[in-house]
Design an enzyme around this catalytic site. Sequence first.
Site, PDB file in Angstrom:
ATOM      1  N   ALA A   1       0.840  -1.127  -0.112  1.00  0.00           N
ATOM      2  CA  ALA A   1      -0.062   0.040  -0.025  1.00  0.00           C
ATOM      3  C   ALA A   1       0.933   1.184  -0.074  1.00  0.00           C
ATOM      4  O   ALA A   1       1.943   1.169   0.028  1.00  0.00           O
ATOM      5  CB  ALA A   1      -0.973  -0.139   1.374  1.00  0.00           C
ATOM      6  N   ASN A   2       0.122   2.500   0.076  1.00  0.00           N
ATOM      7  CA  ASN A   2       1.157   3.682   0.263  1.00  0.00           C
ATOM      8  C   ASN A   2       0.232   4.607   1.157  1.00  0.00           C
ATOM      9  O   ASN A   2      -0.570   4.092   1.929  1.00  0.00           O
ATOM     10  CB  ASN A   2       1.243   4.352  -1.115  1.00  0.00           C
ATOM     11  CG  ASN A   2      -0.032   4.711  -1.723  1.00  0.00           C
ATOM     12  OD1 ASN A   2      -0.818   5.330  -1.335  1.00  0.00           O
ATOM     13  ND2 ASN A   2      -0.484   3.872  -2.944  1.00  0.00           N
ATOM     14  N   ARG A   3       0.969   5.687   1.410  1.00  0.00           N
ATOM     15  CA  ARG A   3       0.566   6.536   2.546  1.00  0.00           C
ATOM     16  C   ARG A   3      -0.616   7.674   2.269  1.00  0.00           C
ATOM     17  O   ARG A   3      -1.047   8.586   3.124  1.00  0.00           O
ATOM     18  CB  ARG A   3       1.854   7.529   2.957  1.00  0.00           C
ATOM     19  CG  ARG A   3       2.742   6.762   3.851  1.00  0.00           C
ATOM     20  CD  ARG A   3       3.785   7.792   4.292  1.00  0.00           C
ATOM     21  NE  ARG A   3       4.998   6.802   4.626  1.00  0.00           N
ATOM     22  CZ  ARG A   3       5.175   6.015   5.686  1.00  0.00           C
ATOM     23  NH1 ARG A   3       4.164   6.025   6.688  1.00  0.00           N
ATOM     24  NH2 ARG A   3       6.479   5.421   5.826  1.00  0.00           N
ATOM     25  N   SER A   4      -1.302   7.298   1.043  1.00  0.00           N
ATOM     26  CA  SER A   4      -2.304   8.252   0.771  1.00  0.00           C
ATOM     27  C   SER A   4      -3.628   8.272   1.774  1.00  0.00           C
ATOM     28  O   SER A   4      -3.912   7.205   2.052  1.00  0.00           O
ATOM     29  CB  SER A   4      -2.881   7.981  -0.647  1.00  0.00           C
ATOM     30  OG  SER A   4      -4.102   8.570  -1.013  1.00  0.00           O
TER      31      SER A   4
ATOM     32  N   ALA B   1      -3.828   7.468  -5.391  1.00  0.00           N
ATOM     33  CA  ALA B   1      -2.551   6.892  -5.522  1.00  0.00           C
ATOM     34  C   ALA B   1      -2.443   5.408  -5.740  1.00  0.00           C
ATOM     35  O   ALA B   1      -2.368   4.744  -4.827  1.00  0.00           O
ATOM     36  CB  ALA B   1      -1.878   7.391  -4.177  1.00  0.00           C
TER      37      ALA B   1
END
Length: 418
Positions: free
Chosen positions: A220-223, A286
């Site tokens: 995943a990412n930090r969005s 994102a």
Amino acid sequence: MSIGFVAVAAGKNILLIIGGGIAAYKCLELIRRLRDRGHRVRAVMTKSAQQFVTPLSVGALTNERVLTDLFNLDEEREIGHIRLARDPDVIVVAPATANLLARMAGGHADDLATAVLLATDKPVLVAPAMNPAMWRNKATQRNVTQLKADGIRFAGPAVGEMAERGEAGPGRLVEVPELIAAIESIFEGEAETSGALAGRHVLITSGPTHEPIDPIRYLANRSSGKQGFELAAAARNLGARVTLITGPVALPEPQGITIVRIKTAAEMLEAVQAALPADIAVFAAAVADWRVDAPQTEKIKKAEGKRAPTLTLTENPDILRTIAQSGPLRPRLVIGFAAETEDVLAHAKKKLKSKRADWIIANDVSPASGVMGGESNTVHVITAGGVENWPEMSKAKVAQRIMERAAVELHARRTAAE
Ligand code: CTP
């Protein structure tokens, strides 16, 4: 084309009546956020409210004189209590104490707050806050039933820990974002008919995507999804029909919007295609660039002597580029985001071409910028015509400006095509 902002009915006049409760301090945040969203706020404070926050701090945030006294000749000359009751688009009472609810239900008019509430014909939204025992008390419940029957709207109370240690239950003031959602939902019907995007379909992607490794783990990412949710609310406020396709986020659901929740990039692409046609598409998500080639169906176990697994990644479909090249189904205005950590403008200009977008909204997401998960954003708008550098603004304001500008552009494109 010259760029201007359409005059929109997004900004409303809100009269905030602050009651005397420990939660009164939350009104400061409420005022700040409402003004960020383009609303004007005037405040009336009860006598006991002034024990918790000062008219000086409330006045500094509203940028208007705070009114406190029914019998103050200066205040009455400046704006009489009858005008105060009639001018706003909505009256919000927060925090509404048990005492204030009782006086409202009884039709009292012995101070400025209650006199205004008795004189108004505008929608009134109350956000109660009190000790759970006071909320549950039969007298309070009787007053609430009466007020609801009189057409007063309620937001909350929320359930949770109270300021008094060890006390929990219904009685907390609802959180500021929920209160804002409740306030703005009062204007929804109106915006749908009068807004600059009335009759248009706006499609927005938002949030991160989660790409599974096994049933438990994912990439995943930090969005946080905040910018995408604000864009959806801004488009709705301009009267658009909005479809928001979002990855997993922890945000309150904006009302009056169709939300499609997905997890992976592949699901996001499918949901976007299913939601077409649209007049405007904004790709704020994102999206993970890669997914795990062969996610395991059972949890991957570690064992002594066993080597750490190697993940093989495959590129995900580029949703923005796919939709920008979708021929007759291509939305008339395709807007992408470019989240960069260095050389922001150069990368964003390349993306405008490679993704075939009409605009790229570029922002610096390096950890020092605080954009990821934060409340504000500094963006550059890149179009075929050049680059605009916008000052730092709240994400709500950025969203409002983007959607206002998109409405102008859409109108110009439709007129040129006719
Ligand atoms: N985007 C998309 N689908 C993808 C990747 C990105 O729709 N698979 C969209 C994003 O929503 C955003 C824009 O493309 O509007 C730019 O995304 P970004 O991740 O910054 O660009 P990438 O193409 O992934 O390039 P890079 O990661 O190399 O910066």
